[in-house]
Design a protein around this motif. Structure first.
Motif, PDB file in Angstrom:
ATOM      1  N   GLU A   1      71.246  71.314  46.169  1.00 10.68           N
ATOM      2  CA  GLU A   1      71.786  72.706  46.693  1.00 10.68           C
ATOM      3  C   GLU A   1      72.561  73.501  46.129  1.00 10.68           C
ATOM      4  O   GLU A   1      71.620  75.390  45.420  1.00 10.68           O
ATOM      5  N   VAL A   2      72.806  72.773  44.610  1.00 11.83           N
ATOM      6  CA  VAL A   2      73.968  73.570  43.571  1.00 11.83           C
ATOM      7  C   VAL A   2      72.935  73.963  42.405  1.00 11.83           C
ATOM      8  O   VAL A   2      72.306  75.455  41.913  1.00 11.83           O
ATOM      9  N   PHE A   3      71.764  72.913  42.681  1.00 10.93           N
ATOM     10  CA  PHE A   3      70.667  73.397  41.792  1.00 10.93           C
ATOM     11  C   PHE A   3      69.956  74.667  42.143  1.00 10.93           C
ATOM     12  O   PHE A   3      69.255  75.103  40.416  1.00 10.93           O
ATOM     13  N   SER A   4      69.228  74.317  43.296  1.00  7.80           N
ATOM     14  CA  SER A   4      68.794  75.435  43.835  1.00  7.80           C
ATOM     15  C   SER A   4      69.017  77.041  44.088  1.00  7.80           C
ATOM     16  O   SER A   4      69.165  77.808  44.476  1.00  7.80           O
ATOM     17  N   GLY A   5      70.205  76.562  43.498  1.00  4.84           N
ATOM     18  CA  GLY A   5      71.339  78.446  44.190  1.00  4.84           C
ATOM     19  C   GLY A   5      71.932  78.226  44.955  1.00  4.84           C
ATOM     20  O   GLY A   5      71.606  79.379  45.663  1.00  4.84           O
ATOM     21  N   HIS A   6      71.272  77.575  46.213  1.00  7.43           N
ATOM     22  CA  HIS A   6      72.063  77.554  47.521  1.00  7.43           C
ATOM     23  C   HIS A   6      74.446  77.688  47.776  1.00  7.43           C
ATOM     24  O   HIS A   6      73.789  78.248  48.736  1.00  7.43           O
ATOM     25  N   ARG A   7      74.313  77.115  46.237  1.00 13.44           N
ATOM     26  CA  ARG A   7      75.600  76.747  46.458  1.00 13.44           C
ATOM     27  C   ARG A   7      76.717  76.512  45.068  1.00 13.44           C
ATOM     28  O   ARG A   7      75.858  76.140  44.438  1.00 13.44           O
ATOM     29  N   ARG A   8      77.103  77.110  45.027  1.00 10.65           N
ATOM     30  CA  ARG A   8      78.228  77.175  43.760  1.00 10.65           C
ATOM     31  C   ARG A   8      78.719  75.406  43.347  1.00 10.65           C
ATOM     32  O   ARG A   8      79.225  75.345  44.763  1.00 10.65           O
ATOM     33  N   LEU A   9      78.641  75.417  42.046  1.00 13.90           N
ATOM     34  CA  LEU A   9      79.859  74.107  41.344  1.00 13.90           C
ATOM     35  C   LEU A   9      81.228  74.457  42.416  1.00 13.90           C
ATOM     36  O   LEU A   9      81.818  72.653  42.184  1.00 13.90           O
ATOM     37  N   THR A  10      81.281  75.511  41.973  1.00 12.99           N
ATOM     38  CA  THR A  10      83.124  75.708  42.341  1.00 12.99           C
ATOM     39  C   THR A  10      83.113  75.355  43.832  1.00 12.99           C
ATOM     40  O   THR A  10      84.237  74.614  44.597  1.00 12.99           O
ATOM     41  N   GLN A  11      82.174  75.568  44.991  1.00  9.07           N
ATOM     42  CA  GLN A  11      82.182  75.648  46.261  1.00  9.07           C
ATOM     43  C   GLN A  11      82.496  73.538  46.921  1.00  9.07           C
ATOM     44  O   GLN A  11      82.871  72.826  47.210  1.00  9.07           O
ATOM     45  N   ILE A  12      80.876  73.334  45.852  1.00 10.02           N
ATOM     46  CA  ILE A  12      80.898  71.634  46.289  1.00 10.02           C
ATOM     47  C   ILE A  12      82.567  71.152  45.259  1.00 10.02           C
ATOM     48  O   ILE A  12      82.931  70.077  46.369  1.00 10.02           O
ATOM     49  N   GLY A  13      82.805  71.475  44.546  1.00 10.99           N
ATOM     50  CA  GLY A  13      84.090  71.270  44.017  1.00 10.99           C
ATOM     51  C   GLY A  13      84.693  70.668  44.610  1.00 10.99           C
ATOM     52  O   GLY A  13      85.634  70.219  44.861  1.00 10.99           O
ATOM     53  N   ALA A  14      85.710  71.928  45.203  1.00  9.94           N
ATOM     54  CA  ALA A  14      86.941  71.638  46.533  1.00  9.94           C
ATOM     55  C   ALA A  14      86.539  70.454  47.163  1.00  9.94           C
ATOM     56  O   ALA A  14      87.891  70.496  47.947  1.00  9.94           O
ATOM     57  N   VAL A  15      85.275  70.027  47.382  1.00  8.06           N
ATOM     58  CA  VAL A  15      84.919  69.309  49.170  1.00  8.06           C
ATOM     59  C   VAL A  15      85.927  67.676  48.390  1.00  8.06           C
ATOM     60  O   VAL A  15      85.732  67.470  47.649  1.00  8.06           O
ATOM     61  N   THR A  16      86.484  67.627  49.274  1.00 10.71           N
ATOM     62  CA  THR A  16      87.429  66.350  49.382  1.00 10.71           C
ATOM     63  C   THR A  16      86.805  64.791  50.633  1.00 10.71           C
ATOM     64  O   THR A  16      86.237  65.313  51.275  1.00 10.71           O
ATOM     65  N   ASP A  17      87.405  63.774  49.793  1.00 10.75           N
ATOM     66  CA  ASP A  17      86.863  62.918  51.237  1.00 10.75           C
ATOM     67  C   ASP A  17      88.170  62.589  51.693  1.00 10.75           C
ATOM     68  O   ASP A  17      89.077  63.081  51.938  1.00 10.75           O
TER      69      ASP A  17
END
Length: 423
Positions: free
Chosen positions: A145-161
């Motif tokens: 999704e980040v590669f294709s531009g569907h999501r931003r790197l900052t969006q996924i970076g904030a996700v926690t387990d």
């Protein structure tokens, strides 16, 4: 490309199977399955093994800043690459084939070309996408999704387990683990994309077929639903005054199921990952949080059913309050007819029974289809069982899938997009 004149090279099925079993050692479970969740120590170990195999034959590794791993075989000319592969991460109770078969089939293609001294017309690049599964960090398919531009790197970076560890923290650990591997920005020009995968259903097995040329992927929506009530003592709170989130969940679950079934037999509606707070035996629960997975081949039906589910949840929750939070909205897509034809031609030339079929499960290929002509190659899995320790693919089918990938990959590398050869 004519698959009979001259003959295309053959992959080494025994070598591919050996690498699959070797990779299954990383994160191995005592029940025969694999636990190799995204960006874990096991995932990094799998990447290290793959990079090591690639370096032994001169493949050039790189990571993008979203944690996607690439190994590139240079071509006779530079420019847009043919991208092939899948993912290395697994579910916590995963098997030995989902995702990793596609990565290692792609590696076998590159290794075969290297061994034969074949220089493709353009670069061919293996990809191992970061966090396809979404088992540790939700939702999945973060890397593609980040590669294709569907999501931003900052969006996924904030996700926690579940332990509070963020994707950003694990991406930093990944960079520290591979200091000598170049880092690039997500996204680069693609000539075509091809992803091999086990079917995760039993159509091929039931029909005694070996190869599936995937027509597309059905659409998917996911939601997180929170039902908010009021905590109370189980022994003292009168029934008529209770705002019980579990009772509301029971009503909402039934109402949503009924709403989903109105869409007909092709709808897929699942409730999963239910949390109750406080989860105590003598306390009226104040909160229930759960996830919805909704899928259908037609986007209009998917959209209409999604709205119906939201309305059903809010109506059935009273006196609790329902909050419905959309998480994933992935429309149905179709794959390149020309690449599907190339897959079927390869299968016919190799004497492999084949058909076209729809993918009911989601894959990273969904996000590549808008970027370049894309395709998926399915092989059977026993009983359609996947995301399970007993997941299994026959060695002959594994080899067949990799062979068709090689044939199709060389066809794509020699085709010209502006003439419609891949459309």
């Amino acid at each position: 490309m004519d698959l009979s004149q001259p003959p295309l090279p053959r992959i080494d099925g025994a070598r591919l199977w050996s690498r699959l079993m070797s990779m299954a050692e990383i994160g191995a479970r005592t029940d025969g399955g694999v636990d190799r969740q995204a960006l874990s120590a096991e995932d990094r170990a799998a990447m290290a093994r793959l990079i090591g195999w690639g370096e032994s034959i001169g493949l050039l590794p790189s990571f993008d800043t979203a944690g996607n791993l690439f190994l590139t075989l240079p071509g006779a000319s530079e420019g847009a690459t043919v991208l092939i592969g899948s993912h290395l991460d697994s579910q916590p109770t995963g098997g030995r084939f989902d995702g990793v078969f596609g990565v290692l089939a792609a590696f076998e293609v590159l290794e075969t070309l290297h061994d034969r001294g074949i220089v493709p017309p353009r670069p061919i690049t293996l990809v191992a996408w970061m966090n396809e599964e979404g088992g540790r960090f939700a939702p999945g398919m973060m890397g593609s999704e980040v590669f294709s531009g569907h999501r931003r790197l900052t969006q996924i970076g904030a996700v926690t387990d579940a332990a509070g560890v963020s994707v950003a923290t694990e991406l930093e650990r990944l960079a520290e683990a591979f200091p000598g591997v170049p880092r690039i920005a997500p996204g680069f020009p693609l000539h075509a994309y091809i992803e091999p995968h086990i079917e995760q259903a039993d159509h091929l097995e039931r029909e005694a077929l070996v190869i599936g040329a995937v027509t597309g992927i059905q659409g998917k929506k996911t939601y997180e639903v929170t039902l908010s009530g009021r905590e109370a003592h189980a022994g003292t709170e009168p029934m008529e005054r209770r705002v019980d989130a579990v009772q509301a969940f029971a009503r909402v679950a039934l109402a949503m199921q009924e709403a989903a079934l109105q869409a007909g037999p092709d709808i897929r509606f699942t409730i999963g990952r239910v949390e109750v707070l406080p989860n105590a035996p003598s306390v009226v629960p104040a909160t229930v949080r759960f996830r919805i997975d909704l899928r259908h081949p037609r986007n209009d039906v998917l959209d209409r059913t999604g709205l119906a589910l939201e309305a059903a949840a809010r109506a059935a929750a009273a006196p609790c309050i329902a909050e419905v939070q959309p998480m994933v909205d992935a429309p149905a897509n179709t794959f390149s007819p020309a690449l599907r034809r190339a897959i079927l031609r390869s299968a016919a030339a190799r004497g492999l029974p084949a058909t076209e079929l729809l993918s009911a499960a989601g894959h990273d290929a969904r996000h590549m289809a808008p970027l370049a002509p894309s395709a998926m190659i399915f092989i059977p899995c026993r009983g359609g069982l996947s995301h399970h320790p007993e997941e299994w693919a026959e060695p002959a089918h594994v080899a067949a899938g990799a062979q068709v990938l090689l044939d199709t990959c060389l066809h794509a590398a020699s085709a010209t997009r502006d003439k419609g050869d891949l459309s």
